[in-house]
Scaffold this motif. Structure first.
Motif, PDB file in Angstrom:
ATOM      1  N   LYS A 234      41.328  37.903  44.858  1.00 57.31           N
ATOM      2  CA  LYS A 234      40.288  36.891  45.687  1.00 57.31           C
ATOM      3  C   LYS A 234      39.646  35.791  44.432  1.00 57.31           C
ATOM      4  O   LYS A 234      40.604  34.669  44.423  1.00 57.31           O
ATOM      5  CB  LYS A 234      39.169  36.731  46.779  1.00 57.31           C
ATOM      6  CG  LYS A 234      38.118  35.638  47.409  1.00 57.31           C
ATOM      7  CD  LYS A 234      36.908  36.223  48.195  1.00 57.31           C
ATOM      8  CE  LYS A 234      36.340  34.699  48.360  1.00 57.31           C
ATOM      9  NZ  LYS A 234      35.347  35.162  49.146  1.00 57.31           N
ATOM     10  N   TRP A 235      39.314  36.569  43.255  1.00 55.41           N
ATOM     11  CA  TRP A 235      38.416  35.631  42.608  1.00 55.41           C
ATOM     12  C   TRP A 235      39.877  35.485  41.703  1.00 55.41           C
ATOM     13  O   TRP A 235      39.609  34.144  41.242  1.00 55.41           O
ATOM     14  CB  TRP A 235      37.261  36.891  41.817  1.00 55.41           C
ATOM     15  CG  TRP A 235      36.855  35.917  40.192  1.00 55.41           C
ATOM     16  CD1 TRP A 235      36.241  35.332  40.712  1.00 55.41           C
ATOM     17  CD2 TRP A 235      37.521  36.067  38.788  1.00 55.41           C
ATOM     18  NE1 TRP A 235      35.664  34.396  38.621  1.00 55.41           N
ATOM     19  CE2 TRP A 235      36.206  34.882  38.177  1.00 55.41           C
ATOM     20  CE3 TRP A 235      38.721  36.599  38.251  1.00 55.41           C
ATOM     21  CZ2 TRP A 235      36.680  35.023  37.030  1.00 55.41           C
ATOM     22  CZ3 TRP A 235      38.675  36.519  36.811  1.00 55.41           C
ATOM     23  CH2 TRP A 235      37.175  35.602  35.923  1.00 55.41           C
TER      24      TRP A 235
ATOM     25  N   LYS B  66      42.639  30.418  40.109  1.00 51.01           N
ATOM     26  CA  LYS B  66      44.388  30.075  39.693  1.00 51.01           C
ATOM     27  C   LYS B  66      45.372  30.258  38.312  1.00 51.01           C
ATOM     28  O   LYS B  66      45.364  29.896  37.553  1.00 51.01           O
ATOM     29  CB  LYS B  66      44.909  28.268  40.132  1.00 51.01           C
ATOM     30  CG  LYS B  66      43.985  28.266  41.553  1.00 51.01           C
ATOM     31  CD  LYS B  66      44.109  26.806  42.122  1.00 51.01           C
ATOM     32  CE  LYS B  66      44.291  26.134  43.450  1.00 51.01           C
ATOM     33  NZ  LYS B  66      44.527  27.659  44.719  1.00 51.01           N
ATOM     34  N   PHE B  67      44.572  31.398  37.936  1.00 45.68           N
ATOM     35  CA  PHE B  67      45.181  31.359  36.805  1.00 45.68           C
ATOM     36  C   PHE B  67      46.410  32.008  36.840  1.00 45.68           C
ATOM     37  O   PHE B  67      46.935  32.512  35.584  1.00 45.68           O
ATOM     38  CB  PHE B  67      44.429  33.788  36.185  1.00 45.68           C
ATOM     39  CG  PHE B  67      42.705  33.238  35.907  1.00 45.68           C
ATOM     40  CD1 PHE B  67      42.401  32.189  34.845  1.00 45.68           C
ATOM     41  CD2 PHE B  67      42.404  34.034  36.477  1.00 45.68           C
ATOM     42  CE1 PHE B  67      41.111  31.989  34.194  1.00 45.68           C
ATOM     43  CE2 PHE B  67      40.808  33.802  35.831  1.00 45.68           C
ATOM     44  CZ  PHE B  67      40.393  32.817  35.132  1.00 45.68           C
ATOM     45  N   LEU B  68      46.940  32.317  37.676  1.00 46.03           N
ATOM     46  CA  LEU B  68      48.577  32.341  37.878  1.00 46.03           C
ATOM     47  C   LEU B  68      49.121  31.641  38.698  1.00 46.03           C
ATOM     48  O   LEU B  68      49.231  30.948  39.562  1.00 46.03           O
ATOM     49  CB  LEU B  68      48.726  34.018  38.817  1.00 46.03           C
ATOM     50  CG  LEU B  68      47.933  35.206  38.299  1.00 46.03           C
ATOM     51  CD1 LEU B  68      48.204  36.410  38.888  1.00 46.03           C
ATOM     52  CD2 LEU B  68      48.084  35.416  36.147  1.00 46.03           C
TER      53      LEU B  68
ATOM     54  N   LYS C 140      55.300  39.679  34.559  1.00 44.46           N
ATOM     55  CA  LYS C 140      56.795  38.960  34.110  1.00 44.46           C
ATOM     56  C   LYS C 140      56.640  37.991  34.425  1.00 44.46           C
ATOM     57  O   LYS C 140      56.648  37.288  35.483  1.00 44.46           O
ATOM     58  CB  LYS C 140      58.199  39.604  34.544  1.00 44.46           C
ATOM     59  CG  LYS C 140      58.103  41.080  34.058  1.00 44.46           C
ATOM     60  CD  LYS C 140      59.526  41.627  34.540  1.00 44.46           C
ATOM     61  CE  LYS C 140      60.047  43.312  33.841  1.00 44.46           C
ATOM     62  NZ  LYS C 140      60.985  43.996  34.442  1.00 44.46           N
ATOM     63  N   ASP C 141      55.901  37.057  33.643  1.00 48.50           N
ATOM     64  CA  ASP C 141      56.255  36.174  33.548  1.00 48.50           C
ATOM     65  C   ASP C 141      55.597  35.053  34.818  1.00 48.50           C
ATOM     66  O   ASP C 141      55.615  33.925  35.307  1.00 48.50           O
ATOM     67  CB  ASP C 141      57.482  34.963  33.810  1.00 48.50           C
ATOM     68  CG  ASP C 141      58.789  35.520  32.570  1.00 48.50           C
ATOM     69  OD1 ASP C 141      58.022  35.414  31.682  1.00 48.50           O
ATOM     70  OD2 ASP C 141      59.564  35.550  32.602  1.00 48.50           O
ATOM     71  N   LEU C 142      54.484  35.958  34.903  1.00 50.19           N
ATOM     72  CA  LEU C 142      53.167  35.145  35.447  1.00 50.19           C
ATOM     73  C   LEU C 142      51.952  34.930  35.007  1.00 50.19           C
ATOM     74  O   LEU C 142      51.563  33.845  36.014  1.00 50.19           O
ATOM     75  CB  LEU C 142      52.807  36.131  36.550  1.00 50.19           C
ATOM     76  CG  LEU C 142      53.277  37.172  37.464  1.00 50.19           C
ATOM     77  CD1 LEU C 142      52.873  38.911  38.357  1.00 50.19           C
ATOM     78  CD2 LEU C 142      54.122  36.280  38.464  1.00 50.19           C
ATOM     79  N   ILE C 143      51.608  34.713  34.224  1.00 44.01           N
ATOM     80  CA  ILE C 143      50.598  34.106  33.074  1.00 44.01           C
ATOM     81  C   ILE C 143      50.906  32.866  32.449  1.00 44.01           C
ATOM     82  O   ILE C 143      52.162  32.764  31.474  1.00 44.01           O
ATOM     83  CB  ILE C 143      49.371  35.325  32.206  1.00 44.01           C
ATOM     84  CG1 ILE C 143      49.120  36.040  33.147  1.00 44.01           C
ATOM     85  CG2 ILE C 143      48.818  34.753  31.969  1.00 44.01           C
ATOM     86  CD1 ILE C 143      48.804  37.474  32.398  1.00 44.01           C
TER      87      ILE C 143
END
Length: 82
Positions: free
Chosen positions: A10-11, A16-18, A79-82
């Motif tokens: 949830k945090w 919206k880090f990703l 993979k490529d999420l951050i």
């Protein structure tokens, strides 16, 4: 563990880090260290932001898995999420 997973996802999604919605995979992993390594863990946490400027979370996560000799399925590696 269920509470930790629910609250952390949830945090992460609220911040919206990703680029995509974060969801935990089934199960979980934990790394433990002996009391003699507590200062090293504290130092690691305090310097994590700087460390991720030169090494991605994914690279570091794979380093942990390999250091602890944990088998993993490539399908579940970030993979490529951050």
């Amino acid at each position: 563990m269920q509470d930790i997973k629910a609250n952390s996802s949830k945090w992460i999604n609220e911040k919206k880090f990703l680029k995509v919605k974060f969801e935990w995979q089934e199960g979980y992993g934990a790394f433990s260290y002996s009391k003699s390594h507590v200062q090293n863990v504290i130092h690691y946490i305090q310097n994590q932001e700087e460390k991720h400027k030169v090494k991605s979370f994914n690279e570091e996560y794979l380093d942990f898995l390999n250091a602890f000799e944990i088998d993993y399925d490539e399908r579940y590696v970030f993979k490529d999420l951050i």
